[in-house]
Design an enzyme around this catalytic site. Structure first.
Site, PDB file in Angstrom:
ATOM      1  N   GLU A  67     -11.213   4.285  -0.420  1.00  0.00           N
ATOM      2  CA  GLU A  67     -11.500   4.693   0.951  1.00  0.00           C
ATOM      3  C   GLU A  67     -12.348   5.968   1.035  1.00  0.00           C
ATOM      4  O   GLU A  67     -12.048   6.962   0.394  1.00  0.00           O
ATOM      5  CB  GLU A  67     -10.196   4.904   1.744  1.00  0.00           C
ATOM      6  CG  GLU A  67      -9.098   5.736   1.068  1.00  0.00           C
ATOM      7  CD  GLU A  67      -8.071   4.908   0.306  1.00  0.00           C
ATOM      8  OE1 GLU A  67      -8.422   3.837  -0.205  1.00  0.00           O
ATOM      9  OE2 GLU A  67      -6.913   5.356   0.207  1.00  0.00           O
ATOM     10  N   LYS A  86       2.317   3.464  -5.900  1.00  0.00           N
ATOM     11  CA  LYS A  86       1.772   2.407  -6.750  1.00  0.00           C
ATOM     12  C   LYS A  86       2.760   1.868  -7.783  1.00  0.00           C
ATOM     13  O   LYS A  86       2.670   0.708  -8.170  1.00  0.00           O
ATOM     14  CB  LYS A  86       0.465   2.876  -7.407  1.00  0.00           C
ATOM     15  CG  LYS A  86      -0.558   3.443  -6.384  1.00  0.00           C
ATOM     16  CD  LYS A  86      -0.770   2.555  -5.160  1.00  0.00           C
ATOM     17  CE  LYS A  86      -1.301   3.316  -3.955  1.00  0.00           C
ATOM     18  NZ  LYS A  86      -1.219   2.535  -2.691  1.00  0.00           N
ATOM     19  N   ASP A 102       0.840  -1.208   0.000  1.00  0.00           N
ATOM     20  CA  ASP A 102       0.000   0.000   0.000  1.00  0.00           C
ATOM     21  C   ASP A 102       0.873   1.256   0.000  1.00  0.00           C
ATOM     22  O   ASP A 102       0.504   2.275   0.555  1.00  0.00           O
ATOM     23  CB  ASP A 102      -0.941  -0.029   1.217  1.00  0.00           C
ATOM     24  CG  ASP A 102      -2.039   1.016   1.129  1.00  0.00           C
ATOM     25  OD1 ASP A 102      -2.345   1.481   0.015  1.00  0.00           O
ATOM     26  OD2 ASP A 102      -2.586   1.379   2.190  1.00  0.00           O
ATOM     27  N   ASP A 107      -3.410  -3.089  -2.169  1.00  0.00           N
ATOM     28  CA  ASP A 107      -4.499  -2.106  -2.139  1.00  0.00           C
ATOM     29  C   ASP A 107      -4.439  -1.216  -3.383  1.00  0.00           C
ATOM     30  O   ASP A 107      -3.398  -1.110  -4.034  1.00  0.00           O
ATOM     31  CB  ASP A 107      -4.393  -1.253  -0.868  1.00  0.00           C
ATOM     32  CG  ASP A 107      -5.627  -0.362  -0.671  1.00  0.00           C
ATOM     33  OD1 ASP A 107      -6.719  -0.737  -1.160  1.00  0.00           O
ATOM     34  OD2 ASP A 107      -5.500   0.703  -0.029  1.00  0.00           O
ATOM     35  N   ASN A 108      -5.548  -0.587  -3.673  1.00  0.00           N
ATOM     36  CA  ASN A 108      -5.612   0.452  -4.733  1.00  0.00           C
ATOM     37  C   ASN A 108      -5.238  -0.068  -6.112  1.00  0.00           C
ATOM     38  O   ASN A 108      -4.656   0.672  -6.909  1.00  0.00           O
ATOM     39  CB  ASN A 108      -4.691   1.646  -4.388  1.00  0.00           C
ATOM     40  CG  ASN A 108      -4.959   2.224  -3.014  1.00  0.00           C
ATOM     41  OD1 ASN A 108      -4.141   2.070  -2.116  1.00  0.00           O
ATOM     42  ND2 ASN A 108      -6.102   2.857  -2.856  1.00  0.00           N
TER      43      ASN A 108
HETATM   44  N1  SAM Z   1      -1.305   1.494   4.658  1.00  0.00           N
HETATM   45  C1  SAM Z   1      -1.745   2.784   5.169  1.00  0.00           C
HETATM   46  C2  SAM Z   1      -3.160   2.632   5.703  1.00  0.00           C
HETATM   47  O1  SAM Z   1      -3.978   1.988   5.028  1.00  0.00           O
HETATM   48  O2  SAM Z   1      -3.457   3.154   6.777  1.00  0.00           O
HETATM   49  C3  SAM Z   1      -1.733   3.847   4.104  1.00  0.00           C
HETATM   50  C4  SAM Z   1      -0.411   3.989   3.392  1.00  0.00           C
HETATM   51  S1  SAM Z   1      -0.341   5.389   2.288  1.00  0.00           S
HETATM   52  C5  SAM Z   1      -1.495   4.961   1.047  1.00  0.00           C
HETATM   53  C6  SAM Z   1       1.224   5.139   1.464  1.00  0.00           C
HETATM   54  C7  SAM Z   1       2.433   5.462   2.334  1.00  0.00           C
HETATM   55  O3  SAM Z   1       3.579   4.847   1.757  1.00  0.00           O
HETATM   56  C8  SAM Z   1       2.770   6.941   2.435  1.00  0.00           C
HETATM   57  O4  SAM Z   1       2.791   7.301   3.792  1.00  0.00           O
HETATM   58  C9  SAM Z   1       4.156   7.074   1.811  1.00  0.00           C
HETATM   59  O5  SAM Z   1       4.974   8.017   2.469  1.00  0.00           O
HETATM   60  C10 SAM Z   1       4.702   5.672   1.952  1.00  0.00           C
HETATM   61  N2  SAM Z   1       5.654   5.242   0.917  1.00  0.00           N
HETATM   62  C11 SAM Z   1       5.519   5.398  -0.411  1.00  0.00           C
HETATM   63  N3  SAM Z   1       6.508   4.804  -1.083  1.00  0.00           N
HETATM   64  C12 SAM Z   1       7.315   4.224  -0.138  1.00  0.00           C
HETATM   65  C13 SAM Z   1       8.486   3.437  -0.204  1.00  0.00           C
HETATM   66  N4  SAM Z   1       9.041   3.112  -1.375  1.00  0.00           N
HETATM   67  N5  SAM Z   1       9.042   3.013   0.955  1.00  0.00           N
HETATM   68  C14 SAM Z   1       8.470   3.342   2.145  1.00  0.00           C
HETATM   69  N6  SAM Z   1       7.341   4.067   2.270  1.00  0.00           N
HETATM   70  C15 SAM Z   1       6.765   4.500   1.145  1.00  0.00           C
HETATM   71 MG    MG Z   2      -4.258   2.320  -0.056  1.00  0.00          MG
END
Ligand code: SAM
Ligand code: MG
Length: 214
Positions: free
Chosen positions: A199, A144, A141, A169-170
């Site tokens: 969501e 993407k 998640d 997800d997504n």
């Molecule tokens: N899983 C969480 C929830 O459902 O409550 C939501 C996660 S949010 C959609 C995506 C998160 O992934 C963001 O906070 C972003 O900073 C982090 N993120 C994106 N790419 C990443 C990566 N390559 N490594 C670590 N974190 C990452």
């Molecule tokens: Mg998501």
């Protein structure tokens, strides 16, 4: 003074949720996101699908890619059997700081290891740093365009065993076309779509559950 959305979300948890009660933390976040401000948590509708997969797999080792404020972390960790471990990765330090407080409010800090950094850097270090041989369940998640490269990296690093479950997800909104094409066409996976909604909206989205066949 200025505050950020994650800080306001944490405020809603501290105001409305009971310490040590994960369900009340989840509820406080869902209420905040439906009534005040949308946020990118998996949310209540897809969260129920996530819950049922976690319960069915009953994993001892879980990897979550993308913690944000810890909403899905709390959902997953609250369903884990005793001694199970959830490692969750977040590369934004401000989000990680909020997530630590949300997870602690839910009383789940002993089950969760929140690692700050990028998935591409940490996936190759999982065995060496945390002693994990393979993951029973991985929840994807994060951003993407990272689903596919990180899945291939987990395969290369030997972190998936026959029967490991990937839950993504997504896959429709914002969408992960290269990842979907990969898990649906590869003979190494058996893949299934769970239709739902983005969501806190009525827009179609869903989760893809893929069994690694080895
Ligand atoms: N899983 C969480 C929830 O459902 O409550 C939501 C996660 S949010 C959609 C995506 C998160 O992934 C963001 O906070 C972003 O900073 C982090 N993120 C994106 N790419 C990443 C990566 N390559 N490594 C670590 N974190 C990452
Ligand atoms: Mg998501």
């Amino acid at each position: 003074t200025q505050s950020t959305r994650p800080q306001r979300l944490l405020g809603a948890v501290q105001k409305n949720a009971t310490r040590g009660d994960p369900r009340s933390v989840v509820q406080a976040i869902d209420q905040f996101c439906r009534q005040k401000e949308w946020a990118m948590n998996v949310g209540d509708e897809k969260g129920c699908i996530l819950d049922s997969v976690v319960s069915e797999v009953n994993p001892a080792t879980v990897l979550e890619l993308g913690t944000y404020c810890g909403y899905s972390t709390v959902r997953i960790a609250s369903l884990l059997p005793p001694h199970a471990k959830l490692i969750t990765l977040e590369f934004n330090p401000d989000f990680a700081a909020i997530a630590r407080q949300v997870i602690a409010w839910a009383g789940l800090e002993d089950k969760v290891h929140l690692v700050e950094g990028a998935s591409g850097d940490w996936i190759p270090k999982m065995t060496e740093q945390f002693g994990v041989k393979t993951f029973d369940l991985v929840f994807l998640d994060h951003w993407k365009d990272r689903y596919l490269p990180d899945t291939m990296l987990m395969e290369e690093c030997g972190l998936l065993r026959k029967g490991s479950i990937l839950l993504a997800d997504n896959v429709i909104c914002p969408g992960t076309p290269d990842y979907l094409e990969y898990v649906r066409s590869s003979p190494r996976y058996e893949s299934q779509y769970f239709k739902s909604h983005l969501e806190y909206t009525k827009v179609e989205d869903g989760l893809e559950k893929s069994v690694f066949l080895g």
